[in-house]
Design a protein around this motif. Sequence first.
Motif, PDB file in Angstrom:
ATOM      1  N   ALA A   1     -56.166 -49.564  -1.217  1.00 50.79           N
ATOM      2  CA  ALA A   1     -55.538 -48.425  -1.948  1.00 50.79           C
ATOM      3  C   ALA A   1     -55.223 -48.836  -3.347  1.00 50.79           C
ATOM      4  O   ALA A   1     -54.856 -49.984  -3.598  1.00 50.79           O
ATOM      5  CB  ALA A   1     -54.287 -47.999  -1.236  1.00 50.79           C
ATOM      6  N   GLU A   2     -55.347 -47.874  -4.178  1.00 44.37           N
ATOM      7  CA  GLU A   2     -54.947 -48.123  -5.554  1.00 44.37           C
ATOM      8  C   GLU A   2     -53.447 -48.093  -5.628  1.00 44.37           C
ATOM      9  O   GLU A   2     -52.818 -47.217  -5.048  1.00 44.37           O
ATOM     10  CB  GLU A   2     -55.531 -47.056  -6.500  1.00 44.37           C
ATOM     11  N   SER A   3     -52.879 -49.101  -6.245  1.00 44.41           N
ATOM     12  CA  SER A   3     -51.381 -49.172  -6.269  1.00 44.41           C
ATOM     13  C   SER A   3     -50.737 -47.962  -6.906  1.00 44.41           C
ATOM     14  O   SER A   3     -49.736 -47.474  -6.425  1.00 44.41           O
ATOM     15  CB  SER A   3     -50.912 -50.459  -6.982  1.00 44.41           C
ATOM     16  N   GLY A   4     -51.361 -47.442  -7.910  1.00 41.16           N
ATOM     17  CA  GLY A   4     -50.756 -46.244  -8.569  1.00 41.16           C
ATOM     18  C   GLY A   4     -50.736 -45.069  -7.611  1.00 41.16           C
ATOM     19  O   GLY A   4     -49.739 -44.365  -7.554  1.00 41.16           O
ATOM     20  N   ALA A   5     -51.785 -44.849  -6.865  1.00 33.69           N
ATOM     21  CA  ALA A   5     -51.837 -43.691  -5.954  1.00 33.69           C
ATOM     22  C   ALA A   5     -50.835 -43.829  -4.831  1.00 33.69           C
ATOM     23  O   ALA A   5     -50.184 -42.869  -4.454  1.00 33.69           O
ATOM     24  CB  ALA A   5     -53.285 -43.593  -5.366  1.00 33.69           C
ATOM     25  N   VAL A   6     -50.717 -45.020  -4.319  1.00 33.27           N
ATOM     26  CA  VAL A   6     -49.699 -45.248  -3.254  1.00 33.27           C
ATOM     27  C   VAL A   6     -48.300 -44.943  -3.753  1.00 33.27           C
ATOM     28  O   VAL A   6     -47.533 -44.242  -3.114  1.00 33.27           O
ATOM     29  CB  VAL A   6     -49.781 -46.715  -2.772  1.00 33.27           C
ATOM     30  N   ASP A   7     -47.944 -45.513  -4.919  1.00 29.44           N
ATOM     31  CA  ASP A   7     -46.579 -45.260  -5.491  1.00 29.44           C
ATOM     32  C   ASP A   7     -46.328 -43.787  -5.625  1.00 29.44           C
ATOM     33  O   ASP A   7     -45.278 -43.282  -5.215  1.00 29.44           O
ATOM     34  CB  ASP A   7     -46.458 -45.933  -6.866  1.00 29.44           C
ATOM     35  N   ALA A   8     -47.322 -43.072  -6.173  1.00 28.73           N
ATOM     36  CA  ALA A   8     -47.111 -41.629  -6.403  1.00 28.73           C
ATOM     37  C   ALA A   8     -46.922 -40.912  -5.078  1.00 28.73           C
ATOM     38  O   ALA A   8     -46.026 -40.075  -4.950  1.00 28.73           O
ATOM     39  CB  ALA A   8     -48.321 -41.072  -7.168  1.00 28.73           C
ATOM     40  N   ALA A   9     -47.766 -41.320  -4.052  1.00 25.21           N
ATOM     41  CA  ALA A   9     -47.636 -40.656  -2.747  1.00 25.21           C
ATOM     42  C   ALA A   9     -46.290 -40.950  -2.109  1.00 25.21           C
ATOM     43  O   ALA A   9     -45.632 -40.055  -1.612  1.00 25.21           O
ATOM     44  CB  ALA A   9     -48.772 -41.172  -1.823  1.00 25.21           C
ATOM     45  N   VAL A  10     -45.873 -42.188  -2.175  1.00 24.21           N
ATOM     46  CA  VAL A  10     -44.539 -42.547  -1.601  1.00 24.21           C
ATOM     47  C   VAL A  10     -43.410 -41.819  -2.317  1.00 24.21           C
ATOM     48  O   VAL A  10     -42.565 -41.242  -1.663  1.00 24.21           O
ATOM     49  CB  VAL A  10     -44.338 -44.086  -1.666  1.00 24.21           C
ATOM     50  N   ASP A  11     -43.458 -41.858  -3.623  1.00 23.77           N
ATOM     51  CA  ASP A  11     -42.392 -41.163  -4.381  1.00 23.77           C
ATOM     52  C   ASP A  11     -42.359 -39.701  -4.020  1.00 23.77           C
ATOM     53  O   ASP A  11     -41.266 -39.106  -3.815  1.00 23.77           O
ATOM     54  CB  ASP A  11     -42.595 -41.321  -5.898  1.00 23.77           C
ATOM     55  N   GLY A  12     -43.555 -39.117  -3.895  1.00 29.87           N
ATOM     56  CA  GLY A  12     -43.594 -37.695  -3.558  1.00 29.87           C
ATOM     57  C   GLY A  12     -43.009 -37.463  -2.178  1.00 29.87           C
ATOM     58  O   GLY A  12     -42.248 -36.527  -1.996  1.00 29.87           O
ATOM     59  N   LYS A  13     -43.303 -38.297  -1.215  1.00 31.56           N
ATOM     60  CA  LYS A  13     -42.744 -38.142   0.128  1.00 31.56           C
ATOM     61  C   LYS A  13     -41.249 -38.306   0.121  1.00 31.56           C
ATOM     62  O   LYS A  13     -40.525 -37.575   0.774  1.00 31.56           O
ATOM     63  CB  LYS A  13     -43.388 -39.188   1.073  1.00 31.56           C
ATOM     64  N   LEU A  14     -40.807 -39.382  -0.604  1.00 35.00           N
ATOM     65  CA  LEU A  14     -39.360 -39.655  -0.660  1.00 35.00           C
ATOM     66  C   LEU A  14     -38.597 -38.494  -1.258  1.00 35.00           C
ATOM     67  O   LEU A  14     -37.544 -38.131  -0.781  1.00 35.00           O
ATOM     68  CB  LEU A  14     -39.080 -40.913  -1.485  1.00 35.00           C
ATOM     69  N   LYS A  15     -39.152 -37.917  -2.262  1.00 32.61           N
ATOM     70  CA  LYS A  15     -38.447 -36.804  -2.900  1.00 32.61           C
ATOM     71  C   LYS A  15     -38.481 -35.559  -2.066  1.00 32.61           C
ATOM     72  O   LYS A  15     -37.560 -34.761  -2.031  1.00 32.61           O
ATOM     73  CB  LYS A  15     -39.020 -36.536  -4.301  1.00 32.61           C
ATOM     74  N   GLY A  16     -39.626 -35.396  -1.421  1.00 32.88           N
ATOM     75  CA  GLY A  16     -39.875 -34.181  -0.639  1.00 32.88           C
ATOM     76  C   GLY A  16     -38.982 -34.198   0.556  1.00 32.88           C
ATOM     77  O   GLY A  16     -38.545 -33.217   1.046  1.00 32.88           O
TER      78      GLY A  16
END
Lengths: 179, 250
Positions: free
Chosen positions: A164-179
């Motif tokens: 996985a690309e580290s940037g995509a993972v961070d964005a997905a995690v942040d989005g989940k955490l916020k959501g």
Amino acid sequence: MATELETAAAAGHAAEAVGMPQLDFSTYPNQIFWLVVTLFAIYFVLSRIALPRIGAVLAERQGTISNDIAAAEELKLRAQEAERAYEKALADARAEAQRIVAETKAEIKADLDAATAKADAEIAARSAEAEKQIAEIRAGALESVSEVARATTADVIAAMGFRAESGAVDAAVDGKLKG
Amino acid sequence: MASEDATGGVNIDTMHQFMVRPLFGEGAVHWYTPTNVTLWMGIAVLCTVLLLVMGTRGRAIVPSRIQSVAELAYGFVYKMVEDVSGRDGLKYFPYIMSLFIFIVFANFLGLIPGAFTTTSHLAVTGTMALAVFIGVTVLGFVKHGASFLSLFWITAAPLALRPILAVIEVISYFVRPVSHSIRLMGNMMAGHAVMKVFAGFAGVLGVGAVFPVVAIGAIYALEFLVAFIQAYVFAILTCVYLRDALHPHH
């Protein structure tokens, strides 16, 4: 004895011859003369010596008595004055004591108020600090959570065999955490 | 002095004690002769000096006994003059005091057994009464002039009665010195004469003399009172006459 009686009787008869001695006018000039002398003597003694002296003594006594009464009156007044002064001093002392009590009370109250205020300020400052720390800790905790989540996610992805690309993972995690 | 008469009766010579006699030797009594009158009047003057001059010599604020008596006499007469004659009568206080003191001492000295009572003589009391009468009358005319005569014109009475009253008033005014003098002289003479009568009885009664002696004691006590009262009466009447002279308008 007999001759004595006779002479006495003779004298008596002689007296009877003129009747009442009070009416024997031949003795009047003598009596009046000596009476006038006597009265003048008494008048002289009285008016020159006795009466002024007795009058002065009586006046002096009257004066002494009224002086004494006046002195007593004055002493009484002074005693009353002293009593008044004493009472005034007592009242003053009481007032002073009360004033001191009130002053001290006010002072103590001011001190107390200052101390209370200071304590309150300290308490406020401390609680603010504590809150800040709590906020920091909370913020720290959130950060950790997202870090852990990212790392875990990356690890999980890696374990699954993906890259996985580290940037995509961070964005997905942040989005989940916020959501 | 009781002596039995030729007739056998009791002859009590009550008047012998009032005889005026020369002090030295026998003889006529001239106006200048020192007599028993001189002696007893001199003693009265001496008593006056002793009481009123020697007695007050201390001039003490707290008086001795004699000074108390002198002050009492002074206050007594002073108050009498003030009360009866009024305040303006106090100017004549020394004259009235002189009369009072003389009469008091003459009366009391006369009570000493064997003494001669100067105030039992009309010549003495009459002279004093006349002196008061003339002095007061002259004073009245000097002070008030003719209006002094209003003393006899009683305005309180109805007009019709006034002339009659005026006559009565004038008569009573001129009788004043007579009553004034005879009252004192009569009291003094009568008391002494009565005592002499009882003494005479005592002389002739033997054992029964107890009664007259007791009676003499009683009369002596009475005379003691009379001696003072008569001096007081003489002085107060003088004050009354003085008041009439000072305030003749009723």
